[in-house]
Scaffold this motif. Structure first.
Motif, PDB file in Angstrom:
ATOM      1  N   ILE A 128      35.826  43.519  51.991  1.00  0.00           N
ATOM      2  CA  ILE A 128      35.239  44.477  51.060  1.00  0.00           C
ATOM      3  C   ILE A 128      36.111  45.716  50.869  1.00  0.00           C
ATOM      4  CG2 ILE A 128      33.236  45.991  50.710  1.00  0.00           C
ATOM      5  CD1 ILE A 128      31.591  43.567  51.908  1.00  0.00           C
ATOM      6  N   ALA A 129      36.619  46.287  51.982  1.00  0.00           N
ATOM      7  CA  ALA A 129      37.382  47.538  51.856  1.00  0.00           C
ATOM      8  C   ALA A 129      38.668  47.334  51.053  1.00  0.00           C
ATOM      9  CB  ALA A 129      37.702  48.087  53.238  1.00  0.00           C
ATOM     10  N   SER A 130      39.363  46.236  51.292  1.00  0.00           N
ATOM     11  CA  SER A 130      40.669  46.061  50.654  1.00  0.00           C
ATOM     12  C   SER A 130      40.590  45.281  49.346  1.00  0.00           C
ATOM     13  CB  SER A 130      41.602  45.343  51.627  1.00  0.00           C
ATOM     14  OG  SER A 130      41.077  44.066  51.924  1.00  0.00           O
ATOM     15  N   LYS A 131      39.405  44.747  49.020  1.00  0.00           N
ATOM     16  CA  LYS A 131      39.244  43.877  47.855  1.00  0.00           C
ATOM     17  C   LYS A 131      40.203  42.681  47.898  1.00  0.00           C
ATOM     18  CE  LYS A 131      37.919  47.451  44.445  1.00  0.00           C
ATOM     19  NZ  LYS A 131      36.565  47.641  44.926  1.00  0.00           N
ATOM     20  N   GLU A 132      40.478  42.183  49.128  1.00  0.00           N
ATOM     21  CA  GLU A 132      41.354  41.026  49.244  1.00  0.00           C
ATOM     22  C   GLU A 132      40.527  39.769  49.475  1.00  0.00           C
ATOM     23  OE1 GLU A 132      45.402  43.028  51.038  1.00  0.00           O
ATOM     24  OE2 GLU A 132      44.233  41.691  52.304  1.00  0.00           O
ATOM     25  N   ASN A 146      42.903  42.722  44.691  1.00  0.00           N
ATOM     26  CA  ASN A 146      42.069  43.211  43.597  1.00  0.00           C
ATOM     27  C   ASN A 146      41.103  42.156  43.080  1.00  0.00           C
ATOM     28  OD1 ASN A 146      41.141  45.167  41.807  1.00  0.00           O
ATOM     29  ND2 ASN A 146      42.575  44.506  40.190  1.00  0.00           N
ATOM     30  N   TYR A 147      40.543  41.407  43.995  1.00  0.00           N
ATOM     31  CA  TYR A 147      39.579  40.385  43.633  1.00  0.00           C
ATOM     32  C   TYR A 147      38.327  41.069  43.051  1.00  0.00           C
ATOM     33  CZ  TYR A 147      37.293  35.887  43.886  1.00  0.00           C
ATOM     34  OH  TYR A 147      36.676  34.719  43.548  1.00  0.00           O
ATOM     35  N   PRO A 148      37.627  40.514  42.068  1.00  0.00           N
ATOM     36  CA  PRO A 148      37.745  39.156  41.525  1.00  0.00           C
ATOM     37  C   PRO A 148      38.649  39.034  40.291  1.00  0.00           C
ATOM     38  CG  PRO A 148      35.758  40.169  40.672  1.00  0.00           C
ATOM     39  CD  PRO A 148      36.402  41.197  41.547  1.00  0.00           C
ATOM     40  N   GLU A 149      39.378  40.120  39.924  1.00  0.00           N
ATOM     41  CA  GLU A 149      40.126  40.068  38.653  1.00  0.00           C
ATOM     42  C   GLU A 149      41.024  38.830  38.498  1.00  0.00           C
ATOM     43  OE1 GLU A 149      39.206  41.800  36.147  1.00  0.00           O
ATOM     44  OE2 GLU A 149      37.806  42.864  37.461  1.00  0.00           O
ATOM     45  N   PRO A 150      41.819  38.462  39.562  1.00  0.00           N
ATOM     46  CA  PRO A 150      42.710  37.306  39.356  1.00  0.00           C
ATOM     47  C   PRO A 150      41.959  36.016  39.028  1.00  0.00           C
ATOM     48  CG  PRO A 150      43.256  38.478  41.395  1.00  0.00           C
ATOM     49  CD  PRO A 150      41.971  39.070  40.900  1.00  0.00           C
ATOM     50  N   MET A 181      29.096  39.833  35.202  1.00  0.00           N
ATOM     51  CA  MET A 181      28.121  39.575  36.253  1.00  0.00           C
ATOM     52  C   MET A 181      28.827  39.428  37.611  1.00  0.00           C
ATOM     53  SD  MET A 181      26.258  36.040  36.951  1.00  0.00           S
ATOM     54  CE  MET A 181      26.141  35.657  38.651  1.00  0.00           C
ATOM     55  N   TYR A 182      29.939  38.686  37.606  1.00  0.00           N
ATOM     56  CA  TYR A 182      30.663  38.441  38.853  1.00  0.00           C
ATOM     57  C   TYR A 182      31.271  39.747  39.391  1.00  0.00           C
ATOM     58  CZ  TYR A 182      33.337  35.639  42.225  1.00  0.00           C
ATOM     59  OH  TYR A 182      33.853  35.087  43.365  1.00  0.00           O
ATOM     60  N   ARG A 183      31.758  40.596  38.456  1.00  0.00           N
ATOM     61  CA  ARG A 183      32.276  41.907  38.883  1.00  0.00           C
ATOM     62  C   ARG A 183      31.157  42.734  39.522  1.00  0.00           C
ATOM     63  NH1 ARG A 183      35.001  41.956  33.532  1.00  0.00           N
ATOM     64  NH2 ARG A 183      37.171  41.403  33.954  1.00  0.00           N
ATOM     65  N   GLU A 184      29.977  42.694  38.860  1.00  0.00           N
ATOM     66  CA  GLU A 184      28.812  43.429  39.353  1.00  0.00           C
ATOM     67  C   GLU A 184      28.457  42.996  40.791  1.00  0.00           C
ATOM     68  OE1 GLU A 184      27.286  45.926  38.151  1.00  0.00           O
ATOM     69  OE2 GLU A 184      25.570  45.975  39.520  1.00  0.00           O
ATOM     70  N   TRP A 185      28.587  41.696  41.047  1.00  0.00           N
ATOM     71  CA  TRP A 185      28.340  41.173  42.406  1.00  0.00           C
ATOM     72  C   TRP A 185      29.209  41.902  43.431  1.00  0.00           C
ATOM     73  CZ3 TRP A 185      27.803  35.220  43.430  1.00  0.00           C
ATOM     74  CH2 TRP A 185      26.600  34.760  42.850  1.00  0.00           C
ATOM     75  N   HIS A 186      30.480  42.090  43.083  1.00  0.00           N
ATOM     76  CA  HIS A 186      31.393  42.711  44.062  1.00  0.00           C
ATOM     77  C   HIS A 186      31.071  44.181  44.270  1.00  0.00           C
ATOM     78  CE1 HIS A 186      33.320  38.859  43.393  1.00  0.00           C
ATOM     79  NE2 HIS A 186      33.886  39.040  44.577  1.00  0.00           N
ATOM     80  N   ARG A 187      30.515  44.828  43.230  1.00  0.00           N
ATOM     81  CA  ARG A 187      30.038  46.201  43.436  1.00  0.00           C
ATOM     82  C   ARG A 187      28.843  46.203  44.382  1.00  0.00           C
ATOM     83  NH1 ARG A 187      32.033  47.040  38.222  1.00  0.00           N
ATOM     84  NH2 ARG A 187      30.166  46.254  37.171  1.00  0.00           N
ATOM     85  N   LYS A 188      27.958  45.229  44.206  1.00  0.00           N
ATOM     86  CA  LYS A 188      26.772  45.138  45.072  1.00  0.00           C
ATOM     87  C   LYS A 188      27.170  44.868  46.530  1.00  0.00           C
ATOM     88  CE  LYS A 188      23.233  43.667  41.773  1.00  0.00           C
ATOM     89  NZ  LYS A 188      22.666  42.434  41.176  1.00  0.00           N
TER      90      LYS A 188
END
Ligand code: C2E
Ligand code: CA
Ligand code: CA
Length: 534
Positions: A436-440, A459-463, A477-484
């Motif tokens: 979560i912290a590194s977005k890896e 920088n997941y989930p962009e790739p 929606m998937y981006r929103e998941w990573h914020r949650k």
């Protein structure tokens, strides 16, 4: 009982102490921990005051140093060691090399080296029986100055030792720049910690010094655990209370006579065409080649069936197809990836390469295991070559290609999407870890293989959105998941059609929290929804 002399008393009594022989040497033997034989000894200064008793160097050396008297005492020690060696030679006592200490101020005495050499000649001691120890703090006087002193000692044939290595700053840089023959590594600096971080540091120092072809003597060795640890990382020479305290001359002689001796063996010899120093320099062409151009490459050591990876590049790990970092790979036991058959074949190839000195080749299956995907097998073609050796330890360079698809008796499915479809007929779950912290994101090897993903996605989930694995209409929606996930949601689940073929998957996340309840990692999975059966 002895009493510590005050600085004033020390200075008042110094001239007399030198003249009367109150300042002299104790000798601490050094051993090969594998054979128990004596390989050398160090002369340590003692001051026996007729009235106050024994004075220790940690008390009187700083006082002498400040008044610039240590030089005289150091020279006195050189005389003592030469006298002892002369005695051994005259009495047919088989002798070991004796080291004397050079203090950092001796660097500034232009006549120091000449003076030592004059004494050696006077006593007519073969130069191989004397060694000089200097500390890395000597370099404070300037690298030029230390280098020139080392050069002068080398011209006369002396072995030069780097004392107290690891105590200071910039140790490894100093090693690169100073041409010393032996390194003394003081275990006291690690506070006995060979199990944890200290052990890791020691291991890498030993490995790097092997590359620099420099043998190591471990000092301050007090326990079997420490000595065994040093041996396990390939360094056998020890000096410390475990074997012996510093001894008065007479006791040292008795020990010398009653113990077998052997010369120190030199460290790993590298095949001449290979330049080790350059290999460790992060800016060298060799390193660039290793990291960027050569494909999957590794350096490993081999000793009587034991395999240890020292360096692998990124492509090596991706070529094998594991979701590990280079460091993870080095830290794991390499044999665990081989099956019984592969292990035998690889060992045979190693032996062939040792015999021939040429590049040898083999194809071996490696077993990959992971919590999420179970087992998978890949076939690796290795080209290996010996680049160095030290006694029965060999250093190898390996280049690898993944030839699994060539080997597998199925037609090659070239299109990514087709491979994806093909794969889910066999397995219906993909898994990954999201930090979560590194977005890896770290995909499982099945994701890597079927979707052509690298071991780490930043920088997941962009790739994954960019690649079209998660389609555009589900991207937000998937981006929103990573914020949650960042906010601390503990579970997420939804049906998502994946890839441009919109294959239905149940996508889930489960979050892992630290002891303070903060989210750390999320475990993702995508399970194929087989509509024929549901
Ligand atoms: P050093 O050169 O690092 O010497 C090793 C020191 O560690 C010695 O202390 C030795 O007695 C001690 N030692 C040996 N084995 C063990 C062990 O297993 N555990 C522990 N905790 N210590 C161990 P010593 O003899 O008191 O000498 C202290 C320092 O004084 C030396 O450290 C060296 O820096 C300096 N020194 C000693 N003799 C001379 C000399 O002739 N000339 C100069 N310039 N300095 C000297
Ligand atoms: Ca020393
Ligand atoms: Ca030392």
């Amino acid at each position: 009982m002895s009493r510590r002399l005050t600085p004033e008393e020390l200075l008042n009594r110094f001239d007399e102490a030198i003249a009367e022989g109150h300042i002299f040497a104790y000798y601490q033997p050094q051993y090969n921990h594998s054979t128990g034989r004596m390989t050398g000894a160090e002369a340590l200064m003692r001051w026996q005051d007729p009235e106050a008793g024994m004075q220790m160097p940690s008390d009187f050396i700083p006082v002498l140093e400040e008044k610039d008297l240590l030089y005289i005492a150091d020279i006195q020690m050189v005389k003592s060691t030469c006298e002892l060696q002369r005695y051994c030679l005259d009495n047919n006592i088989s002798l070991v090399p004796l080291s004397f200490n050079m203090s950092r101020n001796d660097i500034y005495k232009h006549e120091y080296v000449e003076e030592v050499e004059k004494i050696r000649r006077k006593y007519d001691i073969p130069v191989r029986y004397l060694r000089v120890e200097l500390t890395e703090t000597s370099a404070i006087g300037g690298m030029e100055l230390v280098s020139s002193v080392i050069r002068k000692f080398h011209e006369y044939g002396y072995v030069v030792e780097m004392d107290d290595f690891g105590s200071g700053y910039s140790s490894l840089n100093i090693l690169k720049d100073l041409d010393v023959d032996i390194i003394k590594l003081d275990l006291n600096f690690l506070n006995g910690d060979v199990g944890g971080r200290g052990g890791i540091i020691l291991r890498s120092i030993v490995q790097m010094t092997k590359w620099l072809r420099t043998p190591i003597i471990a000092e301050g060795v007090e326990t079997y655990e420490q000595a065994d640890f040093m041996k396990s990382i390939g360094s056998n020479y020890v000096q410390g209370y475990l074997y012996s305290k510093p001894l008065p001359e007479k006791e040292f002689l008795e020990k010398l006579i009653s113990t077998q001796q052997e010369p120190m063996a030199s460290a790993m010899r590298l095949v001449d065409t290979f330049n080790a120093e350059k290999f460790w320099d992060p800016n060298s062409v060799e390193t660039l080649m290793f990291s960027n151009y050569v494909g999957g490459a590794a350096i490993f050591t081999y000793k009587r069936g034991e395999l240890e990876f020292i360096r692998v590049n990124k492509k090596y790990v991706t070529e094998i197809g594991m979701n590990l970092t280079e460091k993870d790979y080095i830290d794991s036991n390499p044999w665990k990836f081989f099956g019984q058959e592969g292990r035998v074949l690889f060992q045979q190839t190693i032996n062939r390469a040792i015999d021939s000195g040429e590049e040898e080749q083999c194809d071996t299956w490696r077993i990959l295991r992971s919590k999420c995907c179970g087992e998978d097998r890949v076939c690796i073609r290795s080209f290996i070559r010996v680049i160095g050796r030290a006694e029965d330890q060999y250093l190898f360079y390996a280049l690898i290609h993944n030839v699994t698809s060539e080997k597998r008796n199925v037609e090659e499915l070239s299109e990514n999407e087709e491979r994806f479809k093909h794969a889910f007929e066999h397995a219906n779950i993909y898994a990954w870890e999201y930090e979560i912290a590194s977005k890896e994101m770290r995909p499982c090897f099945r994701c890597m293989r079927d979707l052509g993903l690298p071991p780490v996605l930043k920088n997941y989930p962009e790739p994954a959105i960019e690649k079209g694995i998660f389609p555009e209409d589900y991207a937000d929606m998937y981006r929103e998941w990573h914020r949650k996930l960042e906010e601390g949601v503990d579970k997420l689940e939804a049906e998502i059609p994946l890839t441009k073929d919109r294959i239905p998957f149940m996508v889930r996340y489960t979050t892992e929290f630290d002891e303070n309840g903060n989210p750390v990692k999320a475990y993702g999975s995508a399970t194929y929804i087989d509509q024929k059966h549901s």
